[in-house]
Design a protein around this motif. Structure first.
Motif, mmCIF file in Angstrom:
data_model
loop_
_atom_site.group_PDB
_atom_site.id
_atom_site.type_symbol
_atom_site.label_atom_id
_atom_site.label_comp_id
_atom_site.label_asym_id
_atom_site.label_seq_id
_atom_site.Cartn_x
_atom_site.Cartn_y
_atom_site.Cartn_z
ATOM 1 N N LYS A 116 -38.399 -27.825 -136.783
ATOM 2 C CA LYS A 116 -39.145 -28.500 -137.405
ATOM 3 C C LYS A 116 -39.510 -26.313 -138.096
ATOM 4 N N TYR A 117 -39.656 -26.200 -139.373
ATOM 5 C CA TYR A 117 -39.621 -25.106 -140.421
ATOM 6 C C TYR A 117 -41.823 -24.545 -140.839
ATOM 7 N N ASP A 118 -42.015 -23.797 -140.639
ATOM 8 C CA ASP A 118 -43.125 -22.869 -141.096
ATOM 9 C C ASP A 118 -42.964 -21.973 -142.237
ATOM 10 N N THR A 119 -43.450 -21.188 -142.393
ATOM 11 C CA THR A 119 -43.416 -19.892 -143.218
ATOM 12 C C THR A 119 -44.897 -19.111 -142.692
ATOM 13 N N GLY A 120 -44.646 -17.807 -142.349
ATOM 14 C CA GLY A 120 -45.510 -16.549 -142.174
ATOM 15 C C GLY A 120 -45.946 -15.730 -143.322
ATOM 16 N N THR A 121 -47.252 -15.563 -143.219
ATOM 17 C CA THR A 121 -47.743 -14.289 -143.624
ATOM 18 C C THR A 121 -47.576 -12.944 -142.524
ATOM 19 N N GLU A 122 -48.047 -11.647 -143.749
ATOM 20 C CA GLU A 122 -47.658 -10.655 -143.106
ATOM 21 C C GLU A 122 -49.076 -10.527 -142.151
ATOM 22 N N SER A 123 -49.389 -9.157 -141.536
ATOM 23 C CA SER A 123 -50.638 -9.069 -141.125
ATOM 24 C C SER A 123 -50.939 -7.606 -141.390
ATOM 25 N N PRO A 124 -52.420 -7.629 -141.625
ATOM 26 C CA PRO A 124 -52.199 -6.065 -141.740
ATOM 27 C C PRO A 124 -51.946 -4.687 -141.040
ATOM 28 N N THR A 125 -51.715 -4.705 -139.988
ATOM 29 C CA THR A 125 -51.530 -3.547 -139.409
ATOM 30 C C THR A 125 -50.286 -4.190 -138.916
ATOM 31 N N GLU A 126 -48.883 -4.681 -138.824
ATOM 32 C CA GLU A 126 -47.761 -4.849 -138.672
ATOM 33 C C GLU A 126 -47.284 -5.631 -139.790
ATOM 34 N N ALA A 127 -47.105 -5.722 -140.582
ATOM 35 C CA ALA A 127 -46.486 -6.503 -141.989
ATOM 36 C C ALA A 127 -45.327 -7.655 -141.374
ATOM 37 N N GLU A 128 -44.008 -6.699 -141.092
ATOM 38 C CA GLU A 128 -43.316 -7.730 -141.031
ATOM 39 C C GLU A 128 -42.665 -8.339 -139.589
ATOM 40 N N LYS A 129 -43.867 -7.771 -138.622
ATOM 41 C CA LYS A 129 -43.412 -8.156 -137.182
ATOM 42 C C LYS A 129 -44.532 -9.322 -137.489
ATOM 43 N N GLY A 130 -46.017 -9.002 -137.743
ATOM 44 C CA GLY A 130 -47.029 -10.191 -138.489
ATOM 45 C C GLY A 130 -46.375 -11.141 -138.774
ATOM 46 N N GLN A 131 -45.290 -11.583 -140.336
ATOM 47 C CA GLN A 131 -44.571 -12.329 -140.729
ATOM 48 C C GLN A 131 -44.092 -12.786 -139.554
ATOM 49 N N PHE A 132 -42.928 -12.587 -139.279
ATOM 50 C CA PHE A 132 -42.284 -13.049 -138.129
ATOM 51 C C PHE A 132 -42.941 -14.229 -137.050
ATOM 52 N N SER A 133 -43.664 -13.139 -136.929
ATOM 53 C CA SER A 133 -45.003 -13.878 -135.465
ATOM 54 C C SER A 133 -45.510 -15.262 -136.072
#
Length: 83
Positions: A39-56
């Motif tokens: 099962k798949y989904d996408t993420g959005t960047e966080s304001p503080t840690e863009a790349e890490k936030g997107q992965f999380s």
């Protein structure tokens, strides 16, 4: 991750990430009867840690499709001012 380890065991789940265009996609796979189901989904960047936030965010959203943490969407959010 701890819940997946506890319920399905570490060897029976995995995650993978890939970019589709400029969107990061996370897949969470769980092994059922010797076959991987994804099962798949996408993420959005966080304001503080863009790349890490997107992965999380992508991982958490993919887990919700398996029912993990789905109850969190039903909670009433309360905001408080603080200094």
């Amino acid at each position: 991750m701890d819940l997946l380890d506890e319920v399905v065991k570490p060897e029976n789940w995995q995650d993978k990430y890939e970019f589709v265009g400029n969107k990061l996609i996370c897949g969470v796979g769980i092994k059922f009867n010797g076959e991987w189901v994804w099962k798949y989904d996408t993420g959005t960047e966080s304001p503080t840690e863009a790349e890490k936030g997107q992965f999380s965010d992508a991982f958490k959203r993919a887990c919700v499709k398996w029912g993990i943490g789905r109850f969190l969407y039903d909670l009433d959010l309360q905001y408080r001012d603080w200094e």
